[in-house]
Design a protein around this motif. Structure first.
Motif, PDB file in Angstrom:
ATOM      1  N   UNK A  30      41.866 107.592  64.139  1.00 12.63           N
ATOM      2  CA  UNK A  30      41.654 106.291  63.497  1.00 12.63           C
ATOM      3  C   UNK A  30      41.027 105.297  64.460  1.00 12.63           C
ATOM      4  N   UNK A  31      41.517 105.250  65.682  1.00 13.61           N
ATOM      5  CA  UNK A  31      40.961 104.329  66.673  1.00 13.61           C
ATOM      6  C   UNK A  31      39.516 104.678  66.997  1.00 13.61           C
ATOM      7  N   UNK A  32      39.248 105.955  67.182  1.00 15.43           N
ATOM      8  CA  UNK A  32      37.885 106.380  67.488  1.00 15.43           C
ATOM      9  C   UNK A  32      36.943 106.092  66.325  1.00 15.43           C
ATOM     10  N   UNK A  33      37.406 106.335  65.114  1.00 17.36           N
ATOM     11  CA  UNK A  33      36.556 106.098  63.938  1.00 17.36           C
ATOM     12  C   UNK A  33      36.259 104.611  63.777  1.00 17.36           C
ATOM     13  N   UNK A  34      37.256 103.770  63.953  1.00 14.10           N
ATOM     14  CA  UNK A  34      37.039 102.327  63.847  1.00 14.10           C
ATOM     15  C   UNK A  34      36.072 101.853  64.922  1.00 14.10           C
ATOM     16  N   UNK A  35      36.214 102.342  66.131  1.00 13.62           N
ATOM     17  CA  UNK A  35      35.284 101.976  67.209  1.00 13.62           C
ATOM     18  C   UNK A  35      33.875 102.457  66.891  1.00 13.62           C
ATOM     19  N   UNK A  36      33.766 103.650  66.320  1.00  8.94           N
ATOM     20  CA  UNK A  36      32.462 104.202  65.950  1.00  8.94           C
ATOM     21  C   UNK A  36      31.797 103.359  64.871  1.00  8.94           C
ATOM     22  N   UNK A  37      32.543 102.968  63.874  1.00  9.19           N
ATOM     23  CA  UNK A  37      31.992 102.143  62.788  1.00  9.19           C
ATOM     24  C   UNK A  37      31.583 100.776  63.315  1.00  9.19           C
ATOM     25  N   UNK A  41      27.984  97.897  63.381  1.00 11.89           N
ATOM     26  CA  UNK A  41      28.030  96.595  62.714  1.00 11.89           C
ATOM     27  C   UNK A  41      27.542  95.500  63.642  1.00 11.89           C
ATOM     28  N   UNK A  42      26.632  94.653  63.154  1.00 10.18           N
ATOM     29  CA  UNK A  42      26.273  93.492  63.959  1.00 10.18           C
ATOM     30  C   UNK A  42      27.433  92.499  63.920  1.00 10.18           C
ATOM     31  N   UNK A  43      27.602  91.718  64.964  1.00  9.37           N
ATOM     32  CA  UNK A  43      28.699  90.753  64.948  1.00  9.37           C
ATOM     33  C   UNK A  43      28.474  89.701  63.858  1.00  9.37           C
ATOM     34  N   UNK A  44      29.534  89.379  63.135  1.00 12.12           N
ATOM     35  CA  UNK A  44      29.442  88.402  62.060  1.00 12.12           C
ATOM     36  C   UNK A  44      29.452  86.998  62.644  1.00 12.12           C
ATOM     37  N   UNK A  45      28.563  86.187  62.133  1.00 18.46           N
ATOM     38  CA  UNK A  45      28.462  84.805  62.592  1.00 18.46           C
ATOM     39  C   UNK A  45      29.065  83.912  61.509  1.00 18.46           C
ATOM     40  N   UNK A  46      30.382  83.773  61.545  1.00 23.18           N
ATOM     41  CA  UNK A  46      31.117  83.094  60.486  1.00 23.18           C
ATOM     42  C   UNK A  46      30.686  81.638  60.323  1.00 23.18           C
ATOM     43  N   UNK A  47      30.577  80.909  61.412  1.00 20.18           N
ATOM     44  CA  UNK A  47      30.237  79.490  61.311  1.00 20.18           C
ATOM     45  C   UNK A  47      28.859  79.304  60.682  1.00 20.18           C
ATOM     46  N   UNK A  48      27.904  80.097  61.116  1.00 17.74           N
ATOM     47  CA  UNK A  48      26.547  79.998  60.571  1.00 17.74           C
ATOM     48  C   UNK A  48      26.529  80.329  59.081  1.00 17.74           C
ATOM     49  N   UNK A  49      27.243  81.392  58.679  1.00 16.91           N
ATOM     50  CA  UNK A  49      27.289  81.775  57.273  1.00 16.91           C
ATOM     51  C   UNK A  49      27.964  80.706  56.419  1.00 16.91           C
ATOM     52  N   UNK A  50      29.061  80.158  56.917  1.00 18.94           N
ATOM     53  CA  UNK A  50      29.757  79.096  56.169  1.00 18.94           C
ATOM     54  C   UNK A  50      28.891  77.850  56.069  1.00 18.94           C
ATOM     55  N   UNK A  51      28.191  77.518  57.125  1.00 23.19           N
ATOM     56  CA  UNK A  51      27.320  76.346  57.107  1.00 23.19           C
ATOM     57  C   UNK A  51      26.199  76.523  56.082  1.00 23.19           C
TER      58      UNK A  51
END
Length: 170
Positions: A30-37, A41-51
């Motif tokens: 599970x840990x390896x799979x989550x790290x692999x996924x 994924x690009x890092x989510x830019x929450x503030x920019x998306x909310x703005x």
């Protein structure tokens, strides 16, 4: 290992010979799979998306308020007629922008900010109709028009009926 992943599993006879993960092997997997996924994924830019959602959603609401003021002062509409006129124009604008392909770009930019106002609902009705128009008017546009919006309408009507009945009997 020839580039193949090897997962540590235990073969069980009671399950028909299927492989089953137990204990530490499952946790590591599970840990390896989550790290692999997460590596893809690009890092989510929450503030920019909310703005962006706030600005676009607020802009759509400002257009609605502008229409309300114009219909009230220039045409002299009031009350329910005023609300209906503003809703009709906003629904028409959302459908027109969907047909021209502009609303999809707005949606990609703003995310939830473009789907919350009434224009987002008109987009959810018009998009499938436009997408399936090649299948014909009856089996394409008419049948697929409410794929997204249909459940919303059904549950909205049902919940409004239940609230109305509760209000009637209580």
């Amino acid at each position: 290992m020839n580039g193949k992943r090897v997962f540590l599993c235990q073969k069980t006879v009671k399950d028909g010979g299927r492989y089953e993960m137990t204990g530490k092997n499952r946790e590591n997997y599970n840990k390896n799979y989550i790290a692999y996924v997460h590596s893809f994924d690009p890092p989510t830019q929450h503030f920019k998306n909310c703005f962006r959602a706030f600005i676009v959603g607020g802009g759509i609401c400002c257009v609605g308020q502008f229409l309300r003021e114009m219909f009230e002062k220039a045409v002299g509409l009031q009350g329910d007629e005023l609300a209906a006129a503003v809703s009709i124009v906003l629904i028409f604008m959302g459908t027109l922008l969907t047909g021209l392909g502009v609303y999809d770009r707005i949606g990609r930019y703003a995310g939830a900010g473009s789907i919350v106002p009434i224009t987002g609902f008109s987009n959810s009705v018009a998009s499938p109709a436009i997408e399936f128009k090649t299948e014909g008017y009856v089996y394409g546009m008419a049948a697929k028009m409410f794929i997204v919006a249909g459940p919303i309408i059904v549950y909205g009507v049902l919940s409004a009926t239940l609230v109305g009945l509760l209000y009637l009997f209580l």
